[in-house]
Structure formats: C-alpha cells, structure tokens
Design a protein around this motif. Structure first.
Motif, PDB file in Angstrom:
ATOM      1  N   SER A   1      25.035  32.312  20.608  1.00  0.00           N
ATOM      2  CA  SER A   1      26.371  32.847  20.841  1.00  0.00           C
ATOM      3  C   SER A   1      26.388  33.297  22.295  1.00  0.00           C
ATOM      4  O   SER A   1      25.408  33.838  22.801  1.00  0.00           O
ATOM      5  CB  SER A   1      26.651  34.017  19.902  1.00  0.00           C
ATOM      6  OG  SER A   1      26.629  35.223  20.610  1.00  0.00           O
TER       7      SER A   1
ATOM      8  N   LYS B   1      28.644  35.396  23.999  1.00  0.00           N
ATOM      9  CA  LYS B   1      29.803  36.289  24.011  1.00  0.00           C
ATOM     10  C   LYS B   1      30.266  36.734  25.398  1.00  0.00           C
ATOM     11  O   LYS B   1      31.452  36.631  25.700  1.00  0.00           O
ATOM     12  CB  LYS B   1      29.547  37.516  23.130  1.00  0.00           C
ATOM     13  CG  LYS B   1      29.568  37.202  21.651  1.00  0.00           C
ATOM     14  CD  LYS B   1      29.655  38.464  20.813  1.00  0.00           C
ATOM     15  CE  LYS B   1      29.491  38.136  19.337  1.00  0.00           C
ATOM     16  NZ  LYS B   1      28.299  38.769  18.754  1.00  0.00           N
TER      17      LYS B   1
ATOM     18  N   THR C   1      23.883  43.325  28.087  1.00  0.00           N
ATOM     19  CA  THR C   1      23.728  43.047  26.654  1.00  0.00           C
ATOM     20  C   THR C   1      24.294  41.659  26.378  1.00  0.00           C
ATOM     21  O   THR C   1      24.893  41.044  27.263  1.00  0.00           O
ATOM     22  CB  THR C   1      24.519  44.018  25.738  1.00  0.00           C
ATOM     23  OG1 THR C   1      25.887  43.591  25.677  1.00  0.00           O
ATOM     24  CG2 THR C   1      24.464  45.445  26.214  1.00  0.00           C
ATOM     25  N   ASP C   2      24.118  41.206  25.139  1.00  0.00           N
ATOM     26  CA  ASP C   2      24.698  39.910  24.767  1.00  0.00           C
ATOM     27  C   ASP C   2      25.956  40.111  23.933  1.00  0.00           C
ATOM     28  O   ASP C   2      26.460  39.196  23.308  1.00  0.00           O
ATOM     29  CB  ASP C   2      23.687  39.077  23.981  1.00  0.00           C
ATOM     30  CG  ASP C   2      23.206  39.776  22.718  1.00  0.00           C
ATOM     31  OD1 ASP C   2      22.499  39.120  21.926  1.00  0.00           O
ATOM     32  OD2 ASP C   2      23.529  40.968  22.518  1.00  0.00           O
ATOM     33  N   ARG C   3      26.430  41.329  23.944  1.00  0.00           N
ATOM     34  CA  ARG C   3      27.651  41.604  23.188  1.00  0.00           C
ATOM     35  C   ARG C   3      28.867  41.286  24.041  1.00  0.00           C
ATOM     36  O   ARG C   3      28.766  41.094  25.253  1.00  0.00           O
ATOM     37  CB  ARG C   3      27.692  43.070  22.758  1.00  0.00           C
ATOM     38  CG  ARG C   3      26.520  43.516  21.895  1.00  0.00           C
ATOM     39  CD  ARG C   3      26.825  44.883  21.300  1.00  0.00           C
ATOM     40  NE  ARG C   3      27.301  45.801  22.323  1.00  0.00           N
ATOM     41  CZ  ARG C   3      26.562  46.770  22.846  1.00  0.00           C
ATOM     42  NH1 ARG C   3      25.314  46.930  22.483  1.00  0.00           N
ATOM     43  NH2 ARG C   3      27.086  47.581  23.750  1.00  0.00           N
ATOM     44  N   ALA C   4      30.040  41.304  23.403  1.00  0.00           N
ATOM     45  CA  ALA C   4      31.272  41.005  24.134  1.00  0.00           C
ATOM     46  C   ALA C   4      31.522  42.030  25.236  1.00  0.00           C
ATOM     47  O   ALA C   4      32.162  41.730  26.246  1.00  0.00           O
ATOM     48  CB  ALA C   4      32.446  40.966  23.166  1.00  0.00           C
ATOM     49  N   ASP C   5      31.000  43.258  25.068  1.00  0.00           N
ATOM     50  CA  ASP C   5      31.213  44.285  26.105  1.00  0.00           C
ATOM     51  C   ASP C   5      30.108  44.281  27.150  1.00  0.00           C
ATOM     52  O   ASP C   5      29.895  45.274  27.847  1.00  0.00           O
ATOM     53  CB  ASP C   5      31.382  45.674  25.478  1.00  0.00           C
ATOM     54  CG  ASP C   5      30.131  46.120  24.723  1.00  0.00           C
ATOM     55  OD1 ASP C   5      30.112  47.248  24.202  1.00  0.00           O
ATOM     56  OD2 ASP C   5      29.162  45.324  24.647  1.00  0.00           O
ATOM     57  N   GLY C   6      29.406  43.164  27.261  1.00  0.00           N
ATOM     58  CA  GLY C   6      28.342  43.067  28.259  1.00  0.00           C
ATOM     59  C   GLY C   6      28.884  43.255  29.659  1.00  0.00           C
ATOM     60  O   GLY C   6      29.913  42.673  30.017  1.00  0.00           O
TER      61      GLY C   6
ATOM     62  N   LYS D   1      15.963  44.281  17.037  1.00  0.00           N
ATOM     63  CA  LYS D   1      17.356  43.841  17.173  1.00  0.00           C
ATOM     64  C   LYS D   1      17.492  42.363  16.804  1.00  0.00           C
ATOM     65  O   LYS D   1      18.441  41.958  16.150  1.00  0.00           O
ATOM     66  CB  LYS D   1      17.796  44.058  18.623  1.00  0.00           C
ATOM     67  CG  LYS D   1      19.261  43.729  18.896  1.00  0.00           C
ATOM     68  CD  LYS D   1      19.739  44.332  20.214  1.00  0.00           C
ATOM     69  CE  LYS D   1      18.950  43.822  21.406  1.00  0.00           C
ATOM     70  NZ  LYS D   1      19.488  44.298  22.696  1.00  0.00           N
TER      71      LYS D   1
END
Lengths: 263, 268
Positions: A57, A59, B86-91, B194
């Motif tokens: 993914s 993102k 991070t690999d999140r959308a809020d990276g 994680k």
C-alpha cells in the motif's frame, strides 16, 4: 601491507568506474534526464519491482494529488532559474508538502522538496526561519505559476488560496550546472517577486509546451490578493541584497560515544 | 543558520497530529480530488517501492528515526526516493534519498563520496524491509541493492520536536555494525510488532547475501572520523539579473521601476 593492497584495489576500481562513467560534476551544459548515468533498467529488475509493488500500500504517495508548474532560482543567484514541477499533497488546510521534479515526464528527476504554509502559520515561525521562505503572491498574480491541465475556474479558486501562502524550497540536484548526479549540499531556492526577473526564453518555452498564456492568466487573476498583512518583510530575504548559500561543515557526531572505538 | 541548530534536549518528537493547521475544508477535498483526476502524474506513478528502515542524523548520531522510503527507479543504477515518517496517509514528507550502484558511487569525486552511506549492513541484518512483500520476493531485489550507496537529506527534523520543517536539511547516515550505528533494540521490536515480522529471522534468511567486495572507506565516514556533517546557510552577495538592480526596485510593491534592457550580469 594489507592496507596498501586495499588502497590500490580501491583506486583501480575507481579509475575503471570513472573511465566508464561520464563526469558527474559540472560546469557544463544543462544535463537532461537522459544524462543520468547508468544502464537502462533490465526487464528482470522491473518485473521484480512491479511484482513486489502490487502487494504494497502506498498511502502517502497516493495522497499526492496536484501538479503545479512554477519557476525557482538559487537563493544566491537569480541568473540560475529552473522550471519546477511540484507534485503536492494538501497535508491539511494550512500545510502543503511537494516533491519537486525537473519535468512532468516519466523519466523526471526528483530535484527537491517544497513546503507551503498559509500566512497564519508563516507568521508563527521564528524570524530566523522566515528568512528561508518566499512569498507566492507575485508568481500567482503574474500567471507564471499554474496547474497544467486544470480548467481556469478551478485553477482560479486554488490560486486565490495560494496567493496568500509562503513556501520554503530546497533543491538537491544542480542539473542546470551540468551535474548528472545530485552532488554537493542542498541549495535553498527562491521564487519570483517582480516583473523583469523571469528569463523570457524559459517563460516562452513553458507557455508553448503547455499551450498557456501567462498574460491571459495574469488578467484572469487581477482580482486575487496576497497575504492579508502584505508580503512579510522577512520573506524573500534576498531582496535585501544578501542571498543565502549553503556550505557543509564537519561536526562531532556524538559526544563521548566514540571513545571506545579503535581507529 | 545550520541543520545542527537546536539540540533536542528534552524535546518530544512531534507527531503528525502536531502539524499545525485546520482540517481540510470540503472545497479543498473536492478541488484536490478533481485535480487528481484531470492531471497526469507520470513522475509520481513510478514511486512504487516502499522500504522501511532506519536513518541516523549524521550531526547527532544519538537520534535514530524509522523511515519510509517510496522509491522510483530511473535506470539500473539509480533510484530516487521520497521519504516519509510513516506509511500512513498522514505521513509527513521528511526528505529525499538517492540510491546509486557501486559502479556509479566509485565514479564520484572523493569529496562527494563523504556525504554518502552504504546499505549492505541494514539489508543483510534485516533492518531494511519491504512491508507486505514476502521475504522470498524481497530477496530477489535485495541482492542488487546490497551493493548500493545512498545520500539522504532530511528536510523535517520532527524527532527534535519541530512541528513544521525548520532550518536547512540535515544529512543522514545509515545503520552500521559499529556503534553508534546500531539501531536501538526497542525501535526494532516496535517496528516488528507493527508489521508482524521478525528482523532477526530476516537476517537469518539473508545470510547468503553478499555485499560489495569492500565498502568504500569514504562512505559512512563517521566510522573513522567520528564526525558528521552540518549544513550551514550563509549570507552572500545576491547576484541579480541585469535590469533589476535592487536600487531600482520599489520594495513595497515589488515592481521593478526600470525596464529590463540587455542581458549583461550585474552584481551587488
């Protein structure tokens, strides 16, 4: 004796590599993306990478949603101007983060990073920090900053917001001085603040390729306004006559930690 | 102003929630989505490879950060990566790394080599992973990447508490066997939990990965010099284009009051 052999081995391999590789360092003509040294990507490499990527993914990357074209110049030398393709994420209502490329093509080189903030956030920065930032009012109002492919009414709406913002941009790849690889320290860049600064050949080339008219965009944006408080006097610091150039300096990496290391 | 300013002291790392600013308005969302559909993103489409590893600030090697690289390959010898926290959308976009083959690295001027780091250790020891990709697939690429060198500029020192990107970029270094290049075990444990992976198991499976014949002594230079690099921004005379000497500019309106004539250079 062993170290001599190692040194010799290194030197031999370096000279063989230099002979094969085109000079990485300028000065010289502007290096295009085809000048990035290296063999073309092998099919196997591509397949391995694509295969892996399907499972991942992505993102943060998928949040990049806006392509913006503008011009940057080096914070110590306005003669060196480059076309800058921004691929931006609106992180939140007040902060954008952009990857800067030298073109909008598939082989575009990643040359820098720009952060864009609203006037409110800019004012909250320490004064010393403000000097690294530039305003966007002129670029927007003059029409030279635009969103390729976006219809004018939608672009206009975005420009209304951008005109009041400030940006901070560093470039890592001085391809314009002939570097075929990203060499040296990061370069602080600045943006246009007045008529007469933008090199006409550069402007004409962009207008032609994107089939746009900066003059027309300028007319359409006459109603736009810059920051409420006026362009901040600490931004665009080069207008004081002093540019900002970067230098790299060796520093202690870690106090006390190296004491036990045998050199 | 320098990349090594502000020793963190007790500063707490800032998180994505600490980035000042309002929630995106509805119109921002609509404009954003609309633009995303109409425009082409060719350069970005190539950023397909997600790598998770760690980086260390060269000017303060006590500071280690988990990094998420999204890489695009330009040719067999060269990759360019956008680095996030991070690999999140809020990276948060925190920097850029360039990765080059040993062949290209050896051709660099010596002064330039000093800014680069080697990747062999972090790959061989399982620190460098492609989350979501089976190890057997990862290994296909890792054999080649194990011989590469990287140059990583961090543009947002969030770990020292910066809520916005401040100062010039900082040069980063890579994990190495020699202290202080070793990543703290608690960071590795947290990352493993994680992603439900085991770094030590990966290290085991990567025993057969061979690195470069010799890692160039000018890369990871801190190993021999105990020194890192700070980036300073210094004031210099600004070079302008002819036709707009500052004296002619009305600073209040930012409009040049003389015509741009011929193109000879002028310098303050």
């Amino acid at each position: 004796m062993q170290r001599d052999e190692t040194d010799r081995a290194i030197r031999e391999r370096e000279s063989a590599s230099s002979a094969r590789m085109a000079t990485a360092v300028g000065p010289g003509p502007i290096r295009g993306p085809d000048d990035v040294p290296g063999e073309p990507t092998k099919t196997m490499t591509m397949l391995k990478e694509r295969g892996a990527s399907v499972m991942q993914s992505l993102k943060p990357i998928s949040r990049i949603h806006q392509h913006l074209c503008a011009f940057h110049f080096y914070a110590y030398d306005m003669r060196r101007q480059v076309e800058a393709h921004h691929y931006c994420t609106h992180y939140n209502e007040d902060v954008h983060q952009c990857a800067i490329f030298d073109s909008d093509k598939e082989n575009a080189r990643l040359i820098g990073v720009e952060y864009i903030v609203t006037e409110k956030l800019f004012k909250s920065l320490p004064d010393e920090e403000k000097k690294l930032w530039h305003s966007h009012e002129y670029e927007v109002k003059s029409g030279v900053l635009f969103l390729p492919g976006i219809p004018q009414p939608i672009e206009h709406s975005e420009m209304k917001m951008l005109a009041k913002t400030y940006g901070k941009v560093f470039h890592f790849w001085q391809f314009d001085r002939g570097d075929s690889l990203p060499l040296g320290p990061p370069q602080l860049m600045m943006a246009l603040t007045a008529d007469g600064q933008l090199q006409q050949e550069l402007a004409a080339d962009v207008e032609k390729r994107y089939d746009v008219s900066f003059a027309e965009k300028r007319k359409n944006r006459e109603d736009l306004e810059g920051p409420e408080g006026g362009v901040h006097s600490l931004s665009n610091s080069w207008t004081s006559g002093k540019g900002l150039a970067s230098a790299i300096r060796p520093v202690e990496s870690c106090e006390g930690v190296f004491q036990s290391v045998h050199l | 102003m320098s990349s090594s300013d502000i020793s963190p002291g007790q500063a707490i790392p800032s998180t994505p929630e600490d980035v000042p600013g309002g929630q995106k308005s509805a119109s921002s969302h609509i404009l954003g989505t609309g633009a995303g559909i109409i425009q082409s993103f060719k350069p970005i489409n190539n950023f397909q490879q997600h790598v998770c590893t760690w980086a260390i600030f060269s000017h303060d090697m006590k500071r280690q950060i988990e990094t998420h690289h999204y890489c695009s390959r330009l040719n067999e010898d060269f990759l360019q990566c956008l680095v996030y926290d991070t690999d999140r959308a809020d990276g948060r976009l925190i920097g850029v790394e360039y990765i080059i083959s040993e062949r290209l690295f050896l051709g660099l001027p010596d002064e330039e080599k000093k800014l680069w780091h080697s990747h062999f250790y972090e790959i061989k020891n399982g620190l460098w992973v492609n989350p979501g990709v089976p190890e057997i697939v990862q290994k296909l690429e890792l054999k080649q990447l194990a011989n590469t060198y990287g140059k990583f500029w961090c543009t947002w020192q969030f770990d020292r508490g910066d809520r916005l990107p401040l100062g010039p970029p900082a040069l980063m270094m890579s994990p190495q066997a020699q202290a202080p290049g070793q990543i703290r075990p608690e960071l590795i444990k947290e990352r493993d939990e994680k992603y439900h992976i085991s770094t030590s198991e990966k290290a085991e499976s990567r025993k057969d990965i061979q690195g470069p014949e010799l890692i160039h002594p000018l890369s990871d230079l801190w190993k021999t010099t105990a020194k890192g690099w700070a980036v300073d921004l210094k004031e210099v005379d600004m070079i302008l284009r002819a036709g707009t000497p500052l004296a002619d500019m009305d600073r209040n309106t930012n409009v040049a009051t003389t015509e741009d004539s011929k193109g000879d250079e002028s310098r303050l």
